[in-house]
Design an enzyme around this catalytic site. Structure first.
Site, short mmCIF file in Angstrom:
data_model
loop_
_atom_site.label_atom_id
_atom_site.label_comp_id
_atom_site.label_asym_id
_atom_site.label_seq_id
_atom_site.Cartn_x
_atom_site.Cartn_y
_atom_site.Cartn_z
N ASN A 202 0.83 -1.21 0.00
CA ASN A 202 0.00 0.00 0.00
C ASN A 202 0.87 1.26 0.00
O ASN A 202 0.38 2.34 0.34
CB ASN A 202 -0.92 0.01 1.22
CG ASN A 202 -1.89 -1.16 1.22
OD1 ASN A 202 -2.40 -1.54 0.17
ND2 ASN A 202 -2.13 -1.74 2.39
N HIS B 130 -14.14 -2.13 6.98
CA HIS B 130 -12.96 -2.90 7.38
C HIS B 130 -13.18 -3.73 8.65
O HIS B 130 -14.00 -3.40 9.50
CB HIS B 130 -11.80 -1.94 7.59
CG HIS B 130 -10.46 -2.60 7.67
ND1 HIS B 130 -9.88 -2.94 8.87
CD2 HIS B 130 -9.61 -2.98 6.71
CE1 HIS B 130 -8.71 -3.50 8.64
NE2 HIS B 130 -8.51 -3.55 7.33
N GLU C 230 -15.82 3.51 4.52
CA GLU C 230 -14.51 3.83 3.97
C GLU C 230 -14.73 4.71 2.75
O GLU C 230 -15.74 4.58 2.06
CB GLU C 230 -13.76 2.56 3.58
CG GLU C 230 -13.49 1.63 4.76
CD GLU C 230 -12.79 0.35 4.33
OE1 GLU C 230 -11.91 0.40 3.45
OE2 GLU C 230 -13.16 -0.72 4.87
N SER D 45 -10.52 -1.15 0.09
CA SER D 45 -9.17 -1.67 -0.14
C SER D 45 -9.13 -2.95 -0.96
O SER D 45 -8.06 -3.31 -1.46
CB SER D 45 -8.50 -1.94 1.21
OG SER D 45 -9.23 -2.92 1.95
N ASP E 79 -13.33 6.47 6.98
CA ASP E 79 -11.99 5.90 7.00
C ASP E 79 -11.34 6.18 5.65
O ASP E 79 -11.70 5.59 4.63
CB ASP E 79 -12.07 4.40 7.28
CG ASP E 79 -10.69 3.75 7.39
OD1 ASP E 79 -9.69 4.41 7.06
OD2 ASP E 79 -10.62 2.57 7.79
N HIS F 273 -7.18 4.41 2.31
CA HIS F 273 -6.61 4.19 0.98
C HIS F 273 -6.78 5.39 0.06
O HIS F 273 -6.46 5.31 -1.13
CB HIS F 273 -7.22 2.93 0.36
CG HIS F 273 -6.84 1.69 1.10
ND1 HIS F 273 -5.73 0.94 0.78
CD2 HIS F 273 -7.42 1.08 2.18
CE1 HIS F 273 -5.63 -0.08 1.62
NE2 HIS F 273 -6.64 -0.01 2.47
N LYS G 14 0.20 3.79 4.66
CA LYS G 14 -0.07 3.47 3.26
C LYS G 14 0.61 4.53 2.39
O LYS G 14 1.83 4.52 2.25
CB LYS G 14 -1.57 3.35 3.05
CG LYS G 14 -2.15 2.18 3.87
CD LYS G 14 -3.62 2.02 3.73
CE LYS G 14 -4.12 0.78 4.46
NZ LYS G 14 -3.91 0.81 5.93
#
Length: 369
Positions: free
Chosen positions: A33, A120, A166, A170, A195, A198, A228
């Site tokens: 990542n 997640h 998110e 991911s 979140d 990413h 990440k």
């Protein structure tokens, strides 16, 4: 006999094709990542070396509420709050701990957590510790989130709804409908927890994430992981001061954990400056994403418009056999199986970073073909 259950469970995992082992790094990086290629950037090493030269300690020496509140961490939180447009920020050792803390501590009895079905695992663990019930809504379906809250209100729900999502997922590489979810939060006097793990550094204005347009709102809390695209370690929770203060006083993963190394805080500070000052890194990654989609879509990879490109295989064993074959050709592409992804959707997860170029992507396409 001691371990009998554990041996049996491991045997069942092997039989199902879900047994996991720790594999060393090898081959061209299509697995990490480290999206902006900062993990090995000399400037992060220089930041750590400079902190050591200033007398910054390697270890924090205790929790933040004891002696672990190093000035380097305090400075990082102030700079993060300024960058992400929030009243305050709080630095955690890991994104996992931060997500657990948010969902275990902030929702209160009488509230409701409404979460995306694919949120997640760390969020799920936080919800297990929460004092309010949780319900899932269909992935990326803002109307389903609205309906879940409306049904709860009709049934007598009086507290605060907490919408947990998110911004960029991911394993699928797709994006949440942030604007629509913010509208749902406004209609129902709800909190929105985003979140940005990413997305931070890669997407949004100046790399501030896909929820950057919501910065400073009193009903939004964002989480920006540092391990990440920032190439470091830890996570920053950004939001209204009242919620940061509440986490300091009530979040057990924060209160009872040794503070992160202040050297890592120094590295994150440097990474934030690089992200802010070098938009060309994001532009280069976006170019690679477009190139990868052109080259990889014909061999079965799903175009997502992001740096995460899945190749859905389906079966667990078949996925790992395919991953091993690709790895044998010199490409670090990992197989992802349930419970990380839903049953029947095991896949190769192709992650694009600035650690590769067009030539490596072309070679991967030929191998997958």
């Amino acid at each position: 006999m001691n371990g009998e259950f554990h041996r049996g469970d491991l045997a069942r995992l092997r039989e199902a094709g879900r047994y996991r082992t720790l594999a060393p790094r090898a081959g061209v990086d299509f697995a990490s990542n480290d999206y902006l290629g900062l993990a090995n950037d000399p400037r992060l090493r220089e930041a750590v070396a400079g902190a050591l030269a200033r007398g910054v300690a390697v270890g924090s020496g205790g929790s933040r509420l004891l002696r672990g509140n190093d000035p380097e961490i305090v400075a990082l939180e102030a700079e993060a709050a300024a960058m992400f447009g929030s009243e305050a920020a709080l630095y955690f050792a890991t994104g996992f701990a931060a997500n657990v803390a948010l969902l275990a501590a902030l929702p209160q009895p009488g509230d409701l957590i409404v979460h995306d079905a694919l949120v997640h695992a760390s969020a799920h663990d936080g919800m297990k510790l929460a004092r309010s019930p949780a319900v899932a809504f269909a992935h990326n379906d803002a109307q389903a989130a609205d309906d879940a809250i409306a049904a709860w209100r009709v049934a007598g729900g009086k507290g605060t709804p907490w919408i947990a999502v998110e911004s960029l997922y991911s394993m699928d590489g797709d994006r949440a409908p942030i604007a629509e979810l913010a509208a749902v939060a406004d209609r129902h006097d709800a909190m929105l927890l985003v979140d940005e793990a990413h997305a931070t550094g890669v997407w949004g204005a100046a790399g501030r994430g896909l929820a950057a347009s919501l910065e400073g709102r009193p009903n939004v809390v964002t989480l920006h992981t540092c391990g990440k695209a920032l190439g470091c370690e830890g996570a920053l929770v950004c939001g209204p001061q009242v919620f940061i203060d509440f986490l300091v006083n009530r979040a057990r993963p924060f209160i009872f954990s040794t503070a992160p190394s202040p050297l890592m805080a120094a590295a994150v500070r440097a990474a934030l400056r690089i992200v802010a000052e070098e938009p060309q890194r994001r532009e280069a990654l976006h170019w690679l994403i477009a190139h990868a989609e052109r080259r990889l879509a014909p061999v079965g990879v799903t175009p997502t418009g992001s740096q995460v490109l899945p190749l859905i295989v389906g079966g667990d064993t078949e996925t790992m056999v395919r991953a091993a074959a690709v790895q044998a050709k010199g490409f670090d592409v990992r197989g992802i199986r349930p419970p990380t992804v839903p049953p029947g959707t095991a896949r190769l997860r192709i992650s694009l970073t600035l650690n590769v170029g067009e030539a490596e992507i072309d070679a991967l396409a030929e191998t997958l073909a």
